[in-house]
Design an enzyme around this catalytic site. Structure first.
Site, PDB file in Angstrom:
ATOM      1  N   LYS A 133       4.412  -0.988  -4.004  1.00 39.60           N
ATOM      2  CA  LYS A 133       3.721  -0.355  -2.880  1.00 39.60           C
ATOM      3  C   LYS A 133       2.851   0.746  -3.430  1.00 39.60           C
ATOM      4  O   LYS A 133       3.127   1.292  -4.512  1.00 39.60           O
ATOM      5  CB  LYS A 133       4.735   0.251  -1.910  1.00 39.60           C
ATOM      6  CG  LYS A 133       4.180   0.524  -0.533  1.00 39.60           C
ATOM      7  CD  LYS A 133       4.106  -0.758   0.249  1.00 39.60           C
ATOM      8  CE  LYS A 133       3.953  -0.553   1.722  1.00 39.60           C
ATOM      9  NZ  LYS A 133       4.430  -1.731   2.463  1.00 39.60           N
TER      10      LYS A 133
HETATM   11  N1  GLU Z   1       2.092  -4.225   3.861  1.00 41.00           N
HETATM   12  C1  GLU Z   1       2.800  -5.408   4.255  1.00 41.00           C
HETATM   13  C2  GLU Z   1       4.299  -5.195   4.184  1.00 41.00           C
HETATM   14  O1  GLU Z   1       4.776  -4.078   4.238  1.00 41.00           O
HETATM   15  C3  GLU Z   1       2.321  -6.640   3.517  1.00 41.00           C
HETATM   16  C4  GLU Z   1       2.469  -6.569   2.031  1.00 41.00           C
HETATM   17  C5  GLU Z   1       1.828  -7.749   1.303  1.00 41.00           C
HETATM   18  O2  GLU Z   1       1.351  -8.659   1.962  1.00 41.00           O
HETATM   19  O3  GLU Z   1       1.825  -7.726   0.087  1.00 41.00           O
HETATM   20  O4  GLU Z   1       5.055  -6.110   4.142  1.00 41.00           O
END
Ligand code: GLU
Length: 440
Positions: A133
């Site tokens: 993240k």
């Molecule tokens: N931000 C989204 C999540 O928290 C998607 C992450 C992604 O698709 O890599 O799952």
């Protein structure tokens, strides 16, 4: 270092990932930091699996943490320094995967927590990714489009050597969108060549997936549809309240309404709207697009975000930010099931309170996993230079999430625990297995 602005304020010492498992409480305390809160669930699952302590520590510890300085020359001639983060949590099951968030509240502990959640989320849906993240501690609403583009490109310039379509693949998250992903594709191409699989959630002309934008919300609806009968809720006609009307909340409301549920309340950062007979979700989406909020919508009752959480509904979908439901307001929740559209919207202590009160919580790492599942399909398309049809995306999404719900429910039944603990048991088992096979 930016300071933590998230609630609750009464946090004392920050326990690191190296905290011995036995030092973690089995009953959730109210003052866990976001990363501690995720690790509380990992420890609970690891204990249920009888996992040795050294292995637990390894599973919790992030693989790599990066923080970069992002100085921005603003259009008005002033200077402002932001902080960019990328936390790569685990890669035992494949390239690390997770969104980029642009929000003033972004800080190290929060990003660690969200990166860790991605590891468990990708394992629950069994897509071949690890977890990561990132984000920038900026408020996009205060920046011009040009400034936002510059900041995004600067961030890519400082982390491009650490990401890659086989290493770490960013995606949208809070306040980031297909346009931001397009800038990332373009900036990354300057260093490493055109690589559409470097990010997901891209616009369609750059290799985006048909249906990626709605995939997280659609996934919330698919998982709710599977879970509802087990909770004794009939989805057709069920009263639903959705907190948060961004990409996840709006599409969750839209998809639940399409399945026959009655969406009686939705809210955004400015406040909420209520109508007992059900709201016109498509009209609300149009209102939000044109005015930037839903609160000016005609013919409805206005409510606050706190009032929305306490409504007498069958299904409550917190789809805004973390810690929406805490020990101090969990007692007000009257829904029969809480489906976590956001990441970590229920704190561990609130989670235990809801369970004691017989309210089923469908955890984030299952409920909102439609997003990363869609991202996986997009990445597969990009690496194969092939495009899927909308129908194929929908069919694969339904299949993947239905299997995941079945797997989580089976784990919860086997270990006689909540869906959240079941989901963590399933995920921790899968990640541990891959780690061990690789000799880690
Ligand atoms: N931000 C989204 C999540 O928290 C998607 C992450 C992604 O698709 O890599 O799952």
């Amino acid at each position: 270092m930016p300071t933590t602005t998230s609630t609750p304020a009464a946090r004392t010492t920050l326990r690191s990932a190296e905290t011995p498992a036995h030092a973690m409480p089995s009953v959730a305390s109210v003052d866990l930091t976001p990363f501690e809160a995720v690790n509380f669930q990992v420890d609970r699952a690891a204990r249920a699996l009888g996992m040795p302590e050294h292995q637990q520590v390894g599973l919790k510890t992030p693989f790599r943490e990066v923080m970069v300085e992002l100085p921005l020359h603003r259009d008005d001639g002033t200077m402002r320094t932001y902080h960019g983060y990328r936390i790569q949590h685990d890669n035992s099951r494949g390239p690390m995967k997770g969104g980029l968030r642009f929000h003033p509240r972004v800080e190290l502990d929060e990003v660690r927590a969200l990166a860790s959640l991605m590891t468990w989320k990708t394992a629950v849906v069994d897509v071949p990714f690890g977890g990561a993240k990132g984000g920038i501690d900026c408020d996009p609403a205060e920046l011009t489009r040009k400034e936002l583009e510059y900041l995004t490109r600067l961030f890519v310039g400082r982390i491009h050597m650490l990401i890659g379509e086989n290493e770490d693949i960013p995606a949208p998250d809070v306040n980031t969108n297909p346009q931001v992903m397009a800038w990332i594709v373009d900036e990354y191409a300057k260093y490493r060549g055109f690589t559409p699989g470097i990010v997901t959630g891209k616009p369609l002309p750059l290799g985006g997936l048909v249906g990626r934008l709605s995939a997280t919300g659609r996934g919330v609806a698919i998982v709710t549809e599977r879970a509802a009968p087990d909770v004794g809720v009939t989805l057709r006609g069920a009263r639903v309240a959705v907190q948060g009307f961004g990409n996840v909340g709006s599409w969750a409301a839209h998809s639940l309404a399409a399945l026959g549920a009655r969406v009686v309340a939705v809210s955004d950062v400015h406040g909420g709207v209520f109508h007992g007979d059900g709201l016109d979700v498509e009209a609300l989406m149009a209102e939000s697009r044109s005015t930037g909020s839903i609160i000016g919508f005609d013919g409805v009752e206005r409510i606050s975000n706190e009032e929305l959480l306490a409504l007498d509904v069958d299904i409550l979908v917190p789809a805004a930010l973390e810690e929406a439901i805490r020990a101090d307001n969990a007692g007000d929740v009257r829904a029969r099931m809480v489906v976590e559209g956001a990441n970590a919207p229920v704190t561990p202590s609130a989670d235990d309170m809801l369970m004691t009160r017989g309210i089923t919580v469908v955890p984030d790492i299952l409920a909102n996993a439609g997003g990363v599942t869609g991202s996986y399909f997009e990445w597969v398309q990009n690496t194969q230079r092939f495009r899927w049809s909308a129908q194929r995306v929908e069919d694969e999404l339904v299949r993947t999430l239905t299997t995941a719900y079945g797997d989580v429910r089976a784990a919860a039944r086997e270990f006689d625990c909540s869906l959240r603990t079941g989901a963590f048991i399933l995920a921790v088992r899968r990640v541990a297995e891959a780690t061990e096979l690789r000799g880690g």
